[in-house]
Motif scaffolding. Structure first.
Motif, PDB file in Angstrom:
ATOM      1  N   LEU A 335       0.811  -1.218   0.000  1.00 35.20           N
ATOM      2  CA  LEU A 335       0.000   0.000   0.000  1.00 35.20           C
ATOM      3  C   LEU A 335       0.845   1.269   0.000  1.00 35.20           C
ATOM      4  O   LEU A 335       0.324   2.356  -0.236  1.00 35.20           O
ATOM      5  N   VAL A 336       2.146   1.147   0.262  1.00 34.39           N
ATOM      6  CA  VAL A 336       3.014   2.331   0.318  1.00 34.39           C
ATOM      7  C   VAL A 336       4.269   2.146  -0.532  1.00 34.39           C
ATOM      8  O   VAL A 336       5.229   2.906  -0.413  1.00 34.39           O
ATOM      9  N   MET A 341       0.955   5.291  -4.845  1.00 29.81           N
ATOM     10  CA  MET A 341       0.167   4.457  -3.929  1.00 29.81           C
ATOM     11  C   MET A 341       0.300   4.973  -2.499  1.00 29.81           C
ATOM     12  O   MET A 341      -0.670   4.989  -1.744  1.00 29.81           O
ATOM     13  N   ARG A 342       1.489   5.420  -2.136  1.00 34.35           N
ATOM     14  CA  ARG A 342       1.721   5.935  -0.786  1.00 34.35           C
ATOM     15  C   ARG A 342       0.891   7.207  -0.565  1.00 34.35           C
ATOM     16  O   ARG A 342       0.261   7.379   0.483  1.00 34.35           O
ATOM     17  N   ASN A 344      -1.873   8.121  -2.130  1.00 33.06           N
ATOM     18  CA  ASN A 344      -3.290   7.755  -2.070  1.00 33.06           C
ATOM     19  C   ASN A 344      -3.654   7.150  -0.714  1.00 33.06           C
ATOM     20  O   ASN A 344      -4.699   7.474  -0.136  1.00 33.06           O
ATOM     21  N   THR A 345      -2.805   6.268  -0.215  1.00 40.61           N
ATOM     22  CA  THR A 345      -3.088   5.603   1.062  1.00 40.61           C
ATOM     23  C   THR A 345      -3.161   6.603   2.207  1.00 40.61           C
ATOM     24  O   THR A 345      -4.079   6.559   3.035  1.00 40.61           O
ATOM     25  N   ASN A 451     -11.948   4.337  -2.186  1.00 43.66           N
ATOM     26  CA  ASN A 451     -11.020   3.376  -1.590  1.00 43.66           C
ATOM     27  C   ASN A 451     -11.053   2.034  -2.323  1.00 43.66           C
ATOM     28  O   ASN A 451     -10.005   1.425  -2.574  1.00 43.66           O
ATOM     29  N   TYR A 455      -7.503   0.258  -5.364  1.00 44.10           N
ATOM     30  CA  TYR A 455      -6.687  -0.923  -5.085  1.00 44.10           C
ATOM     31  C   TYR A 455      -7.100  -2.098  -5.959  1.00 44.10           C
ATOM     32  O   TYR A 455      -8.277  -2.277  -6.251  1.00 44.10           O
ATOM     33  N   GLY A 463      -6.759  -3.324   1.747  1.00 44.93           N
ATOM     34  CA  GLY A 463      -6.564  -1.881   1.617  1.00 44.93           C
ATOM     35  C   GLY A 463      -7.711  -1.088   2.221  1.00 44.93           C
ATOM     36  O   GLY A 463      -7.501  -0.115   2.953  1.00 44.93           O
ATOM     37  N   CYS A 467      -7.169   1.272   5.579  1.00 44.07           N
ATOM     38  CA  CYS A 467      -7.458   2.703   5.537  1.00 44.07           C
ATOM     39  C   CYS A 467      -8.648   3.050   6.431  1.00 44.07           C
ATOM     40  O   CYS A 467      -8.645   4.067   7.124  1.00 44.07           O
TER      41      CYS A 467
END
Length: 498
Positions: A335-336, A341-342, A344-345, A451, A455, A463, A467
């Motif tokens: 996720l990071v 992606m980081r 967004n997370t 969300n 993903y 994910g 989150c």
């Protein structure tokens, strides 16, 4: 070999089969909302309570006093002597002689004025006009113990948080429908134990576990719904929120009809056992089966979907492909791992946190602002329905980000204005507060949708669960923030929300 999306398009992306499964799983949103907002009614403040003087119970029984007569003897002298005390948290530090006159039990203290009688803090001898009507009167969550009501809601959200990590991961590892069914069973069993908890510690432990399993039902049903439809139909993720709102609207009706907190607790917990019947009608997610290299089972389900949708799936399909990027076991690093992606997370985490904190804070605030709790709760819930409709008509035309940004800005401004509006214009205060509730609901529902979209399949449940754990953190903070700050100034929480 065809891709899964190609096969789904041929079998029907949102036909009769998906609509039936969608409707059945959406009922989970109703029961989840019951638990989510139930503290407003489970923890409803008692109409009247006071602290007993030692020996009062025996004398009251001997003299045949009513509770009101006993209260007059117990509280009235205290109130006359110290008008700042209502007799709820303090008592006269005297012991009644049960042999004295029923007409004047304090006769031997006649040399003292009422204001000079010694006082003591009440610890465990409260009397309630309506005993066992809420968890407050059941477990004496008043005066110095009032913070324990906040704790009961924080513990529930801690359960949500634990469920997001444990059951969210388990659903990606062992299957959506298996975890969903086990979670439904857990919610029902824990709900019954909570209703009959012999003490507050047992109540908290099983309320925590009910939160764990309840989060498992909600997140897993949400993911199943979004995975059995075509990528163009994932807007159903917004539609499922309507059932959450319907649950919020139904809850005050249940609370109005059921006089005790145990009855309310059972009414919101027992329906979860009905969901166990879904074992025979709701299949495993074929997308998930493909990520676990169970193509034959996935293909069998796809043929069944096509059959129910009145479609014809080519019999020569022997295998369905899925992107290699969607076959690994999920981990937090996924996720990071990349800058996009980081980013967004982290943004999603903050959005979940603020949305949940403000939404849950505004819901619980209805329990402390006065007025008709049942009617006000219903009206404020009903205004959430337009939120989903506004999203449905705008999100495909102008995207996700603009409605999300506007809804947050409007919610913040509405909370700030509501805090400073005078009490003598209740209709205006209620209107602006309602606008804030509508806006934060829109923001909350858009976070759910975005969300799931950001993903891939193998990370989706993990994910969303990770989150949304920030949502549960916000929910843990909300009751303490609301009730403790409101004790200083009723509108102070609204400024923090803004």
């Amino acid at each position: 070999m065809p891709s899964f999306d190609e096969v789904l398009k041929e079998a029907g992306e949102f036909g009769r089969f998906q609509k039936r499964v969608f409707f059945l799983l959406c009922q989970t949103g109703v029961t989840f909302s019951f638990l989510f907002a139930s503290v407003v009614f489970l923890g409803q403040a008692p109409d009247s309570y006071w602290c007993r003087i030692p020996g009062a119970a025996e004398l009251s029984e001997r003299c045949g006093w009513t509770l009101e007569e006993e209260r007059n003897f117990t509280v009235l002298p205290l109130h006359l002597g110290n008008r700042s005390s209502g007799g709820e948290c303090e008592r006269l530090d005297v012991a009644w002689d049960t042999s004295v006159s029923c007409a004047s039990p304090l006769a031997r203290y006649s040399n003292h004025s009422a204001g000079n009688l010694p006082l003591a803090t009440c610890h465990d001898n409260w009397v309630y006009k309506q005993p066992h009507s809420s968890i407050i009167s059941e477990y004496n969550l008043v005066c110095g113990n009032a913070w324990m009501l906040d704790l009961s809601q924080a513990i529930l959200n801690l359960g949500f948080l634990a469920g997001a990590f444990t059951l969210g991961y388990a659903a990606d590892r062992y299957g959506r429908i298996l975890i969903y069914l086990l979670s439904c069973l857990g919610v029902g069993i824990c709900g019954i134990i909570v209703a009959f908890a012999p003490n507050f510690t047992v109540f908290l432990v099983f309320r925590f576990l009910q939160g764990v399993f309840s989060k498992g039902t909600w997140m897993t049903c949400y993911v199943i719904v979004t995975e059995i439809v075509g990528s163009d139909q994932r807007i159903v993720g917004i539609a499922i929120q309507i059932f959450f709102t319907l649950g919020i609207m139904i809850l005050p009706g249940i609370a109005y009809l059921v006089p005790t907190w145990q009855g309310i607790q059972l009414a919101i917990s027992l329906p979860n056992f009905l969901f166990l019947l879904y074992y025979w009608v709701v299949p495993e997610s074929p997308r998930w089966l493909l990520t676990r290299k169970k193509g034959e089972k996935a293909l069998k389900i796809m043929h069944n979907i096509a059959k129910h949708n009145g479609k014809y799936l080519s019999p020569h399909y022997s295998e369905i492909t899925i992107s290699n990027a969607e076959v690994s076991n999920p981990s937090f690093l996924d996720l990071v791992r990349t800058p996009r992606m980081r980013r967004n997370t982290l943004i999603l985490m903050y959005a979940w946190f603020t949305s949940a904190l403000i939404y849950q804070g505004l819901v619980m605030r209805l329990g402390i602002v006065g007025g008709n709790l049942y009617l006000d709760f219903f009206i404020s819930a009903a205004v959430e329905l337009p939120a989903a409709l506004l999203i449905l008509v705008t999100i495909d035309r102008i995207g996700r980000r603009l409605p999300f940004g506007i809804s947050n800005i409007v919610a913040g401004i509405a909370c700030l204005i509501t805090a400073f509006l005078p009490e003598d214009i209740p209709w205006l205060k209620m209107t602006v507060a309602t606008l804030g509730r509508l806006s934060i609901t829109m923001a909350f529902e858009i976070v759910y949708l975005v969300n799931t979209e950001l993903y891939p399949t193998t990370l989706r449940n993990f994910g969303v669960s990770l989150c949304s754990s920030l949502c549960d953190l916000g929910g843990m903070i909300a009751p303490f923030l609301l009730f403790r700050l409101a004790a200083i100034w009723l509108e102070l929480p609204l400024i923090i929300f803004s």
